[in-house]
Design a protein around this motif. Structure first.
Motif, mmCIF file in Angstrom:
data_model
loop_
_atom_site.group_PDB
_atom_site.id
_atom_site.type_symbol
_atom_site.label_atom_id
_atom_site.label_comp_id
_atom_site.label_asym_id
_atom_site.label_seq_id
_atom_site.Cartn_x
_atom_site.Cartn_y
_atom_site.Cartn_z
ATOM 1 N N ALA A 156 0.874 -1.170 0.000
ATOM 2 C CA ALA A 156 0.000 0.000 0.000
ATOM 3 C C ALA A 156 0.910 1.218 0.000
ATOM 4 C CB ALA A 156 -0.897 -0.012 1.229
ATOM 5 N N THR A 157 0.835 2.038 -1.023
ATOM 6 C CA THR A 157 1.827 3.095 -1.235
ATOM 7 C C THR A 157 1.200 4.469 -1.029
ATOM 8 O OG1 THR A 157 2.974 1.685 -2.818
ATOM 9 C CG2 THR A 157 3.498 4.033 -2.861
ATOM 10 N N ILE A 158 1.883 5.286 -0.201
ATOM 11 C CA ILE A 158 1.420 6.643 0.100
ATOM 12 C C ILE A 158 2.547 7.608 -0.243
ATOM 13 C CG2 ILE A 158 0.516 8.213 1.847
ATOM 14 C CD1 ILE A 158 -0.394 5.783 3.448
ATOM 15 N N PRO A 159 2.390 8.461 -1.248
ATOM 16 C CA PRO A 159 3.439 9.427 -1.576
ATOM 17 C C PRO A 159 3.534 10.510 -0.505
ATOM 18 C CG PRO A 159 1.928 9.082 -3.428
ATOM 19 C CD PRO A 159 1.286 8.514 -2.220
ATOM 20 N N ILE A 160 4.752 10.815 -0.052
ATOM 21 C CA ILE A 160 4.973 11.919 0.880
ATOM 22 C C ILE A 160 6.278 12.614 0.534
ATOM 23 C CG2 ILE A 160 3.723 10.803 2.782
ATOM 24 C CD1 ILE A 160 6.465 10.274 4.080
ATOM 25 N N GLY A 220 0.545 12.750 0.836
ATOM 26 C CA GLY A 220 -0.404 12.487 -0.234
ATOM 27 C C GLY A 220 -1.445 11.469 0.167
ATOM 28 N N GLU A 221 -2.103 10.894 -0.843
ATOM 29 C CA GLU A 221 -3.157 9.912 -0.610
ATOM 30 C C GLU A 221 -2.640 8.507 -0.891
ATOM 31 O OE1 GLU A 221 -7.000 12.565 -2.046
ATOM 32 O OE2 GLU A 221 -6.026 11.191 -3.455
ATOM 33 N N LEU A 222 -3.201 7.542 -0.204
ATOM 34 C CA LEU A 222 -2.905 6.152 -0.526
ATOM 35 C C LEU A 222 -3.338 5.896 -1.968
ATOM 36 C CD1 LEU A 222 -3.344 3.091 1.741
ATOM 37 C CD2 LEU A 222 -4.168 2.987 -0.615
ATOM 38 N N ILE A 223 -2.454 5.324 -2.769
ATOM 39 C CA ILE A 223 -2.744 5.102 -4.193
ATOM 40 C C ILE A 223 -3.749 3.968 -4.343
ATOM 41 C CG2 ILE A 223 -1.782 4.629 -6.461
ATOM 42 C CD1 ILE A 223 -0.833 7.238 -5.189
ATOM 43 N N THR A 224 -4.842 4.289 -5.023
ATOM 44 C CA THR A 224 -5.893 3.309 -5.268
ATOM 45 C C THR A 224 -6.156 3.223 -6.770
ATOM 46 O OG1 THR A 224 -7.667 4.948 -5.123
ATOM 47 C CG2 THR A 224 -6.963 3.911 -3.056
ATOM 48 N N SER A 225 -6.997 2.272 -7.146
ATOM 49 C CA SER A 225 -7.366 2.165 -8.562
ATOM 50 C C SER A 225 -8.076 3.419 -9.032
ATOM 51 C CB SER A 225 -8.283 0.949 -8.772
ATOM 52 O OG SER A 225 -7.612 -0.244 -8.421
ATOM 53 N N GLU A 226 -8.786 4.072 -8.119
ATOM 54 C CA GLU A 226 -9.565 5.247 -8.486
ATOM 55 C C GLU A 226 -8.697 6.484 -8.707
ATOM 56 O OE1 GLU A 226 -13.303 7.890 -6.708
ATOM 57 O OE2 GLU A 226 -12.705 5.996 -5.763
ATOM 58 N N ASN A 227 -7.694 6.691 -7.855
ATOM 59 C CA ASN A 227 -6.885 7.922 -7.980
ATOM 60 C C ASN A 227 -5.534 7.690 -8.655
ATOM 61 O OD1 ASN A 227 -5.152 6.773 -6.081
ATOM 62 N ND2 ASN A 227 -5.900 8.014 -4.381
ATOM 63 N N PHE A 228 -5.299 6.495 -9.184
ATOM 64 C CA PHE A 228 -4.000 6.150 -9.762
ATOM 65 C C PHE A 228 -3.594 7.136 -10.856
ATOM 66 C CE2 PHE A 228 -1.096 4.077 -12.639
ATOM 67 C CZ PHE A 228 -0.239 3.373 -11.803
ATOM 68 N N ASP A 229 -4.485 7.417 -11.795
ATOM 69 C CA ASP A 229 -4.140 8.287 -12.924
ATOM 70 C C ASP A 229 -3.798 9.701 -12.457
ATOM 71 O OD1 ASP A 229 -4.437 6.311 -14.830
ATOM 72 O OD2 ASP A 229 -6.556 6.749 -15.172
ATOM 73 N N PHE A 282 3.540 10.582 -8.847
ATOM 74 C CA PHE A 282 3.337 10.080 -7.485
ATOM 75 C C PHE A 282 4.126 10.913 -6.465
ATOM 76 C CE2 PHE A 282 2.968 6.536 -10.492
ATOM 77 C CZ PHE A 282 1.655 6.163 -10.260
ATOM 78 N N SER A 283 4.014 12.215 -6.597
ATOM 79 C CA SER A 283 4.728 13.111 -5.692
ATOM 80 C C SER A 283 3.819 14.261 -5.295
ATOM 81 C CB SER A 283 5.995 13.656 -6.370
ATOM 82 O OG SER A 283 6.695 14.522 -5.493
ATOM 83 N N TYR A 328 -7.418 1.726 3.160
ATOM 84 C CA TYR A 328 -6.631 0.486 3.042
ATOM 85 C C TYR A 328 -7.548 -0.675 2.677
ATOM 86 C CZ TYR A 328 -3.137 -3.058 4.220
ATOM 87 O OH TYR A 328 -2.239 -4.100 4.178
ATOM 88 N N ASP A 329 -7.385 -1.197 1.457
ATOM 89 C CA ASP A 329 -8.222 -2.280 0.932
ATOM 90 C C ASP A 329 -7.311 -3.301 0.260
ATOM 91 O OD1 ASP A 329 -9.945 -3.981 -0.346
ATOM 92 O OD2 ASP A 329 -10.960 -2.451 -1.545
ATOM 93 N N PRO A 330 -7.053 -4.441 0.898
ATOM 94 C CA PRO A 330 -6.122 -5.438 0.333
ATOM 95 C C PRO A 330 -6.440 -5.824 -1.105
ATOM 96 C CG PRO A 330 -6.688 -6.017 2.586
ATOM 97 C CD PRO A 330 -7.570 -4.861 2.215
ATOM 98 N N ALA A 331 -7.716 -5.955 -1.432
ATOM 99 C CA ALA A 331 -8.083 -6.357 -2.800
ATOM 100 C C ALA A 331 -7.698 -5.272 -3.803
ATOM 101 C CB ALA A 331 -9.581 -6.653 -2.872
ATOM 102 N N ASP A 332 -7.923 -4.012 -3.455
ATOM 103 C CA ASP A 332 -7.586 -2.931 -4.374
ATOM 104 C C ASP A 332 -6.068 -2.743 -4.469
ATOM 105 O OD1 ASP A 332 -8.660 -0.691 -6.060
ATOM 106 O OD2 ASP A 332 -7.410 0.466 -4.681
ATOM 107 N N ILE A 333 -5.360 -2.957 -3.378
ATOM 108 C CA ILE A 333 -3.896 -2.876 -3.413
ATOM 109 C C ILE A 333 -3.342 -3.903 -4.399
ATOM 110 C CG2 ILE A 333 -1.795 -3.231 -2.042
ATOM 111 C CD1 ILE A 333 -3.425 -2.196 0.381
ATOM 112 N N ALA A 334 -3.936 -5.087 -4.408
ATOM 113 C CA ALA A 334 -3.513 -6.128 -5.357
ATOM 114 C C ALA A 334 -3.802 -5.708 -6.793
ATOM 115 C CB ALA A 334 -4.212 -7.445 -5.023
#
Length: 500
Positions: A227-231, A237-246, A253-254, A276-282
C-alpha cells in the motif's frame, strides 16, 4: 540501431544511474548496439560490462557513430552532441530543479521526454515548445527483477517503511513516526539519511504493509504489492488506489503544493488507513506490473528514437550556433552557482560564529567541570578501568612485548594527566588516534592494512592476541616474525621523526 546513452556519473545504484543501467541492458537484449558515455564512471560500469555494454569516460573513445543519442544530463549531452554533430538526440529529463538536469536547447535535440505529464507540460512552457512536443515515458519497473509480490492481508497494517527519501528532515520523520505509532504501526527507514542504504528493494519491499515513497520508488513499492502513500517533507499524499491512480501518475506520485496533500499528522494518516483495501492494493500492483514494465518503456523509447532519426539533419552552422548559445547559458549558470556558493559559505560562517559565541561560556564551564571530575575519580578510575580488561587478554599482550607502558606514557603525556591505565587507554582510544603502543609497532600501518578493525573498534594488539588464543601460538609467532623483519626500519623512521 546504435544507441549512445549519456550520464554524468555511474557510482550509485539509484536515480538516473540505475535508469541508465537498466535501459542500456534492456536495449542490448533487444539486439541494439549500445554504449554509455559517462565522465565519472564507477561501480555500475561493472554491471554494464557483465552485460556486454561498454562505458566510455572520453567521448573520443566511442568506436562508432551512433544512430541516436539518448541523453541524460546537460553537460555530458553537450559533449556528445559536439562530437557527433550529425547524430539526432532524444533528451530525457527527470526533473527541472537540479542544475545538471536542465534541458539544453540545441538543434540536434529533436525531441524531449520525461516521466510525467505534469513535468512534460512544465518543460514545454519553459522551452517554448508546442503542446505534445515532450513525450511521457513513465517510471518503469522490471517485473522479472521484482518477481516477489506480497499478498496484502486483511486487518490493520503493522509495518511501514519510508523508502527512497534521501533528504527527509529528522523533524518530519519524527512526525511520521509518531503518526504511525499512534496507529500501532512500526516505521522503518531505508535509503534515508538516518537509516541503512540498501540497493535491493525487490527483496525487502514485499515485507512491508505500507510504503511511503515518491516517483520511481513508489512505482517499485506498488509493483511489490505494498500500500503506497506518496509523501515529501511537510506534505502527505493519498494512498494510491485504482480510483486515484491516474491523478497521481500525472504528477509522478509526488505531492505538490496546492494539490491533494495534507500535513503529516495522525489525522492525515487515519484518513489514508481508511482507504486500506487489500483487494484494491492487489489490483494496483497488477496494473503497475502490466503498464509500467521496462519492456513497455523500451518499446516507447524505440518509437521515439525512430521519430528523431526521421527528422531532417541539421546544418553544421545551426549546430555550431546552438552549441554557442548553450555555452553562453552555461557561463551565466556557472557564475550564478559560484555566487550562490559564496553566499551560502558566508551565511554558514556567520551562523557558526554566532553559535560559537553564544555557547562558548557554557562549553567552558562544562570543560572545567569535566576536568574537576577527572581529578576527583583519579586513581579509582585507573583501578576500575584496569579491572575491566579481561585478564587473559592483558597477560597475552604483556607477554608479547608489543606494548611498552613506560614508553607509551613518555610519548603521550596527556594520558598521564587522564589518570587512566595506559594499556586500556591504548586499546580504547590510542589505537584509533594514531598512537603507537611501542617503538616496535606501527599502529597506523597495521590499521591501513586491516581497515575493518577500525570499523569494529578492535585494536591491532587485541586482534593479534585474540587470534593467538583462538588459533594457537603459531598465529602470533607468524605475526611476530613479520613485525621483527620490519623493526629496524621502524626504529629508523621513529628516530627521524623525533629528530625532525
Amino acid at each position: 540501431m546504435k544507441v549512445l546513452l549519456t550520464q554524468r556519473k555511474l557510482m550509485d545504484f539509484h536515480g538516473t544511474e540505475l535508469v541508465t543501467m537498466e535501459l542500456a541492458i534492456a536495449l542490448k537484449k533487444r539486439g541494439h548496439e549500445v554504449a554509455v558515455f559517462c565522465p565519472r564512471p564507477g561501480d555500475i560500469t561493472n554491471a554494464l560490462a557483465s552485460n556486454d555494454v561498454r562505458t566510455y569516460d572520453q567521448i573520443t573513445d566511442v568506436p562508432w557513430q551512433p544512430d541516436v543519442i539518448h541523453a541524460h544530463h546537460r553537460l555530458p549531452a553537450l559533449v556528445a552532441l559536439s562530437h557527433f554533430v550529425e547524430t539526432p538526440c532524444v533528451y530525457v529529463c527527470h526533473g527541472l530543479r537540479p542544475w545538471p538536469e536542465k534541458p539544453p536547447r540545441h538543434p540536434q535535440v529533436k525531441t524531449y521526454a520525461t516521466t510525467s505529464q505534469k513535468l512534460a507540460t512544465t518543460m514545454a512552457v519553459t522551452l517554448r515548445l508546442s503542446q505534445g512536443a515532450v513525450h511521457v515515458v513513465p517510471n518503469f519497473v522490471d517485473p522479472v527483477r521484482f518477481s516477489r509480490v506480497r499478498s496484502p492481508k486483511d486487518g490493520a497494517p503493522k509495518r511501514a517503511v519510508l523508502f527512497g527519501q534521501l533528504s527527509f528532515p529528522e523533524p518530519e520523520v519524527e512526525k511520521l513516526r509518531n503518526a504511525c505509532r499512534d496507529h500501532g504501526i512500526q516505521l522503518e527507514m531505508i535509503r534515508h539519511n538516518s537509516g541503512p542504504i540498501r540497493f535491493t528493494p525487490e527483496l525487502f519491499l514485499p515485507d512491508y504493509d505500507i510504503c511511503f515513497a515518491i516517483g520511481r520508488s513508489a512505482v517499485e513499492a506498488m509493483a511489490c504489492g505494498c500500500a503506497t502513500i506518496p509523501i515529501v517533507p511537510q506534505l502527505g499524499g493519498e494512498l494510491i488506489t485504482s480510483e486515484n491512480f491516474d491523478d497521481w501518475a500525472h504528477i509522478n506520485f509526488s505531492p505538490r503544493h496546492f494539490t491533494s496533500a495534507a500535513q503529516l499528522d495522525g489525522e492525515w494518516l487515519s484518513d489514508q488507513l481508511g482507504r486500506y483495501d487489500p483487494a484494491d492494493i492487489a489490483r494496483v500492483a497488477q496494473r503497475v506490473r502490466a503498464n509500467n514494465s521496462i519492456d513497455h518503456a523500451v518499446e516507447r523509447f524505440e518509437e521515439i528514437y525512430r521519430q528523431a532519426m526521421a527528422e531532417p539533419a541539421c546544418d553544421r552552422r545551426e549546430v555550431d550556433a546552438g552549441l554557442t548559445r548553450e555555452l553562453n547559458r552555461l557561463a551565466v549558470d556557472a557564475d550564478e552557482l559560484w555566487e550562490e556558493g559564496l553566499r551560502a559559505k558566508a551565511a554558514d560562517v556567520s551562523v557558526s560564529a554566532a553559535v560559537l559565541e553564544r555557547h562558548s561560556e557554557g562549553l567552558s564551564e562544562l570543560l572545567r567541570e569535566h576536568r574537576a571530575l577527572l581529578n576527583a575519580v583519579g586513581s579509582k578510575q585507573r583501578m576500575l578501568d584496569a579491572s575491566n580488561l579481561a585478564l587473559p587478554t592483558r597477560k597475552a599482550i604483556e607477554r608479547s612485548g608489543l606494548f611498552c607502558a613506560d614508553w607509551y606514557l613518555e610519548n603521550n603525556p596527556d594520558v598521564v594527566g587522564a589518570s587512566m591505565d595506559p594499556l586500556l587507554h591504548y586499546l580504547k582510544f590510542g589505537a584509533f588516534e594514531g598512537r603507537n603502543p611501542s617503538p616496535y609497532f606501527d599502529n597506523e600501518a597495521f590499521l591501513q592494512a586491516h581497515p575493518h578493525l577500525r570499523t569494529l573498534r578492535i585494536s591491532p594488539l587485541e586482534f593479534l592476541v585474540q587470534g593467538a588464543m583462538e588459533e594457537g601460538s603459531g598465529f602470533l609467532k607468524n605475526w611476530m616474525w613479520r613485525l621483527s623483519h620490519g623493526t629496524s626500519r621502524r626504529l629508523k623512521l621513529l628516530s627521524r621523526r623525533k629528530a625532525g
